[in-house]
Design a protein around this motif. Structure first.
Motif, PDB file in Angstrom:
ATOM      1  N   THR A  21       7.702   6.213  -0.569  1.00 54.56           N
ATOM      2  CA  THR A  21       6.993   5.546  -1.661  1.00 54.56           C
ATOM      3  C   THR A  21       7.594   6.060  -2.956  1.00 54.56           C
ATOM      4  OG1 THR A  21       5.272   7.240  -1.951  1.00 54.56           O
ATOM      5  CG2 THR A  21       4.806   5.465  -0.377  1.00 54.56           C
ATOM      6  N   THR A  23       5.903   6.984  -5.498  1.00 56.06           N
ATOM      7  CA  THR A  23       5.075   8.094  -5.977  1.00 56.06           C
ATOM      8  C   THR A  23       5.464   9.415  -5.309  1.00 56.06           C
ATOM      9  OG1 THR A  23       3.416   7.377  -4.361  1.00 56.06           O
ATOM     10  CG2 THR A  23       3.106   6.683  -6.632  1.00 56.06           C
ATOM     11  N   SER A  24       5.712   9.376  -4.005  1.00 56.68           N
ATOM     12  CA  SER A  24       6.119  10.609  -3.321  1.00 56.68           C
ATOM     13  C   SER A  24       7.514  11.030  -3.772  1.00 56.68           C
ATOM     14  CB  SER A  24       6.078  10.426  -1.804  1.00 56.68           C
ATOM     15  OG  SER A  24       7.012   9.445  -1.377  1.00 56.68           O
ATOM     16  N   ARG A  57       4.381  13.771 -12.694  1.00 57.99           N
ATOM     17  CA  ARG A  57       3.581  14.043 -11.487  1.00 57.99           C
ATOM     18  C   ARG A  57       2.150  14.390 -11.856  1.00 57.99           C
ATOM     19  NH1 ARG A  57       5.119  19.495  -9.206  1.00 57.99           N
ATOM     20  NH2 ARG A  57       4.121  19.969 -11.208  1.00 57.99           N
ATOM     21  N   MET A  60       0.343  11.387 -13.380  1.00 63.49           N
ATOM     22  CA  MET A  60       0.121  10.427 -12.307  1.00 63.49           C
ATOM     23  C   MET A  60      -1.127  10.814 -11.522  1.00 63.49           C
ATOM     24  SD  MET A  60       2.623   9.735  -8.997  1.00 63.49           S
ATOM     25  CE  MET A  60       2.591  11.453  -8.423  1.00 63.49           C
ATOM     26  N   ASN A  61      -1.223  12.067 -11.156  1.00 62.94           N
ATOM     27  CA  ASN A  61      -2.360  12.521 -10.356  1.00 62.94           C
ATOM     28  C   ASN A  61      -3.659  12.499 -11.151  1.00 62.94           C
ATOM     29  OD1 ASN A  61      -0.750  12.915  -8.112  1.00 62.94           O
ATOM     30  ND2 ASN A  61      -0.398  15.089  -8.527  1.00 62.94           N
ATOM     31  N   ALA A  64      -4.700   8.868 -11.251  1.00 63.73           N
ATOM     32  CA  ALA A  64      -5.153   8.423  -9.931  1.00 63.73           C
ATOM     33  C   ALA A  64      -6.572   8.925  -9.650  1.00 63.73           C
ATOM     34  CB  ALA A  64      -4.187   8.914  -8.856  1.00 63.73           C
ATOM     35  N   LEU A  93       2.483   4.835 -11.903  1.00 64.68           N
ATOM     36  CA  LEU A  93       2.497   5.703 -10.730  1.00 64.68           C
ATOM     37  C   LEU A  93       1.094   6.093 -10.297  1.00 64.68           C
ATOM     38  CD1 LEU A  93       5.462   8.020 -11.813  1.00 64.68           C
ATOM     39  CD2 LEU A  93       5.509   6.354  -9.940  1.00 64.68           C
ATOM     40  N   GLY A  94       0.211   6.341 -11.270  1.00 68.93           N
ATOM     41  CA  GLY A  94      -1.161   6.712 -10.937  1.00 68.93           C
ATOM     42  C   GLY A  94      -1.883   5.604 -10.190  1.00 68.93           C
ATOM     43  N   ALA A  97      -0.508   5.402  -6.675  1.00 69.55           N
ATOM     44  CA  ALA A  97      -0.948   6.513  -5.826  1.00 69.55           C
ATOM     45  C   ALA A  97      -2.285   6.214  -5.157  1.00 69.55           C
ATOM     46  CB  ALA A  97      -1.035   7.800  -6.644  1.00 69.55           C
ATOM     47  N   HIS A 207       6.560  -0.914  -1.145  1.00 66.32           N
ATOM     48  CA  HIS A 207       7.241   0.274  -1.686  1.00 66.32           C
ATOM     49  C   HIS A 207       8.714   0.308  -1.270  1.00 66.32           C
ATOM     50  CE1 HIS A 207       4.147   2.829  -3.662  1.00 66.32           C
ATOM     51  NE2 HIS A 207       3.319   2.078  -2.964  1.00 66.32           N
TER      52      HIS A 207
END
Length: 544
Positions: A21, A23-24, A57, A60-61, A64, A93-94, A97, A207
Motif C-alpha cells: 500500500t 501508506t505502508s 508518517r 498521516m497517523n 487517520a 495518506l491519512g 490509512a 493500491h
C-alpha cells in the motif's frame, strides 16, 4: 546512453507484493530515512515549509485517528478539494490509512461538479480548503455529505455541527495508528475522468496502481530507478492535487520512491516558474505542453538550470518547444502518454532515441498496442488505429465504481480501448492522431487532428490551434482549424492563404486546412484539454 529496448521488454516481470500500500510504503521510508525532506513547499508569497518522511508518517497517523473518531472507516468515500498545500500528502495518506477511498476534486471545478461527484459515489466526507468552501456549502443539503473538514479553517467561523477543521481533527491525536489491514488489492481511489464527452466517469483504482507507477513511471519516464541517488534530486510536477496526474507523479513516483519533491502553490507565469527552476535547483521537471510552449517563448539561455530530465504529459507536445528547450538547456523534453485509467502506457524514456512528434514506445510490462477501430486485431505500421491494453494488465484500472454497464462496455473484450488514436512506425514508435471521435475523414482520407495542429503551430503566427472536421457537400468533410494568433499578428484573408500554403509544404497536401477561423480562445475542459466536440458542433450548425 542507449538501452536495448527489446531486451528490457522481454525481461520485464511484475512482482507486486500482496501487502503493498502507499501508506505502508511511506511508513517504511520514515523508518529508513525519516529525516529526509519529502515535501519542499513554496507559495507565490514566498512562504516556505518542509515536511520530512517522519513528519508525513506522524501526520498521516494523526489524521487517520481523527477520521476514525469521526466515524470514517474502510470503504467510505472521502472527497478532497484543496490547492497544492504542505499538508496535502498527510491528508491523502491519512484517509487511505483508514481504508477509505479518496475522491480527488480540482479547484477548477464548480459547485455543480462537486454535487455530481458526491452523489455519484455517495461520498460522506469532504476535506476542503477554507478558500473553496463556497463550492461545498451550496450543495451540502443536496448531497450525501455528512461532514466537512476545513483545511486552514478557523473553528470560530463554523456554525454548523457538520463542519470542523483539519487542525481540530488532528489535535491531541497519537502518532501511531492501528488501522485495518490493507493490501495491494484493496480499493484506493475514485478518480473522475475529465469528461471531454458526457458526464465524468468514476475510475476505480486499487493500491496496486501506485506500485505500478513506481515500477513503470519511475524508471521508464522519470528516470528514477534503483541507481538514482535521490539525495541529489529534486522533483517537481506542476500538476494540482485534484488530478489523476497527482497520483501519477507526486504520489506514484515521488512518495513511493522516497524522493524529495517541490510543491509550488501559485499561478503559472513562465518567468516565475523558470526562476524557481533555477533558484530551487530542480533536477527533474514534469509539466504540461502549454507550459513548455510558453517556456519556449522566454529567454531560456538566461536561466541557469540543473535539469537532467524534463517530462511532458496531458496532451502531445509539439516539435517547436522540444527543439527550443533542447537547444537552450541540452535536455530533451520527453513525452509520456497514459490516462486516468492507466499508468504511463507509452513514453520516450531515458536511453531511447526521442523522435520528434512521437509519443515514444510502449512501456515494459503494460502491453499497449494499436488495434483496428472495429476489430481486436493489431494494425500494420503506418495505419491509424486505437491504442489498447490487454484487460488483464495490472497497469490499468479496476473498473468504474458501481457502474457495471460501463465495465461491460469497456472491459468485457480482449482489450481496454483508450479511445485515443495512433499510428506506429517501423521502429515501434507511436504517433498520436487524436481521439477516436476527433478523427477527420475527408474524401476517404483519415486525418488525425494533432498532426495538423502540430504543423500549424510551427508557423510563427500561430500560438495555438485546434483542428476538426467541417461538413462539405462534395468531400463529406474538410479540415477546419480554429487558430489563436501569436502576439503581433492580426487575422486576414492573406494570412489564411499564407497558412494554407505553409501547411501544404509541412504535411501531405490533403491534410491542409481548407477552412481557417481566427479566435481569441478555445473551449477546454477543466484540465486544459481542448473540447473539439464543441467545435465540431459549431461546424455542424454552421453547415446544416
Amino acid at each position: 546512453m542507449g538501452v536495448d529496448y527489446d531486451t528490457i521488454v522481454e525481461e520485464f516481470e511484475w512482482d507486486i507484493p500482496e501487502s503493498y500500500t502507499v501508506t505502508s510504503t511511506v511508513a517504511d521510508h520514515a523508518a529508513s530515512f525519516g529525516d529526509r525532506v519529502a515535501v519542499h513547499f513554496l507559495n507565490e508569497d514566498g512562504h516556505r515549509e518542509e515536511r520530512t518522511y517522519a513528519d508525513l508518517r506522524d501526520d498521516m497517523n494523526r489524521f487517520a485517528n481523527g477520521l476514525e473518531e469521526l466515524g470514517v472507516g474502510k470503504g467510505d468515500r472521502v472527497m478532497h478539494l484543496f490547492p497544492r498545500h504542505p499538508d496535502a500528502f498527510a491528508i491523502q495518506l491519512g484517509a487511505l490509512a483508514t481504508g477509505s477511498l479518496l475522491v480527488p476534486c480540482s479547484s477548477m471545478l464548480r459547485a455543480k461538479d462537486i454535487e455530481f461527484r458526491s452523489n455519484d459515489c455517495t461520498a460522506t466526507t469532504v476535506i476542503v480548503h477554507e478558500s473553496l468552501t463556497d463550492m461545498v456549502e451550496p450543495i451540502l443539503d443536496d448531497s450525501p455529505l455528512e461532514r466537512v473538514i476545513v483545511l486552514d479553517g478557523d473553528e470560530a467561523d463554523l456554525d454548523d455541527d457538520r463542519w470542523t477543521t483539519f487542525q481540530s481533527v488532528i489535535d491531541d491525536q497519537p502518532t501511531e495508528y492501528d488501522g485495518p489491514d490493507l493490501s495491494a488489492e484493496d480499493p484506493m481511489s475514485i478518480n473522475y475522468t475529465s469528461g471531454t464527452t458526457g458526464q465524468p466517469k468514476p475510475v476505480l483504482h486499487k493500491h496496486r496502481w501506485q506500485y505500478c507507477f513506481n515500477r513503470v513511471n519511475g524508471p521508464y519516464w522519470w528516470g528514477v530507478d534503483d541507481d538514482t541517488d535521490l539525495e541529489e534530486e529534486l522533483l517537481w510536477a506542476t500538476t494540482g492535487t485534484g488530478w489523476a496526474k497527482w497520483f501519477w507523479s507526486p504520489v506514484g513516483v515521488g512518495l513511493t520512491s522516497g524522493a524529495t519533491q517541490l510543491i509550488y502553490d501559485g499561478d503559472f507565469e513562465p518567468e516565475t516558474f523558470l526562476q524557481i527552476l533555477e533558484d530551487e535547483g530542480v533536477t527533474k521537471l514534469c509539466a504540461v505542453p502549454t507550459q513548455y510552449r510558453m517556456f519556449a517563448n522566454a529567454d531560456l539561455e538566461s536561466y541557469d538550470v540543473q535539469l537532467n530530465n524534463t517530462l511532458s504529459a496531458g496532451e502531445p507536445l509539439n516539435r517547436e518547444p522540444i527543439e527550443r528547450i533542447e537547444e537552450a538547456w541540452g535536455v530533451t523534453p520527453r513525452d509520456g502518454y497514459g490516462q486516468t485509467e492507466t499508468v504511463a502506457l507509452v513514453t520516450n524514456y531515458p536511453g531511447i532515441e526521442v523522435k520528434s512528434g512521437s509519443m515514444g514506445k510502449p512501456t515494459p510490462g503494460v502491453g499497449a498496442t494499436i488495434v483496428e477501430m472495429d476489430k481486436e486485431e493489431e494494425v500494420e505500421p503506418g495505419e491509424i488505429g486505437e491504442i489498447a491494453v490487454p484487460v488483464d494488465s495490472p497497469a490499468i484500472f479496476d473498473g468504474y465504481y458501481e457502474k457495471p454497464e460501463l465495465d461491460e462496455q469497456k472491459l468485457s473484450g480482449e482489450y481496454y480501448r483508450t479511445g485515443d488514436l495512433a499510428s506506429q512506425d517501423e521502429d515501434g514508435y507511436f504517433f498520436f492522431e487524436g481521439r477516436a471521435d476527433d478523427i477527420i475523414i475527408s474524401s476517404g482520407y483519415r486525418i488525425g487532428p494533432f498532426e495538423v495542429e502540430d504543423a500549424l503551430i510551427s508557423h510563427d503566427a500561430v500560438a495555438e490551434a485546434a483542428a476538426v472536421d467541417s461538413p462539405h457537400d462534395e468531400r463529406g468533410s474538410v479540415v477546419k482549424t480554429y487558430v489563436i494568433l501569436a502576439e503581433g499578428y492580426e487575422g486576414s484573408d492573406e494570412l489564411k492563404t499564407e497558412l494554407q500554403e505553409f501547411m501544404k509544404e509541412e504535411t501531405a497536401p490533403y491534410k491542409y486546412p481548407r477552412r481557417i477561423e481566427f479566435v481569441d480562445e478555445l473551449p477546454k475542459t477543466s484540465s486544459g484539454k481542448i473540447r473539439r466536440v464543441e467545435l465540431r458542433e459549431q461546424e455542424e450548425e454552421k453547415h446544416a
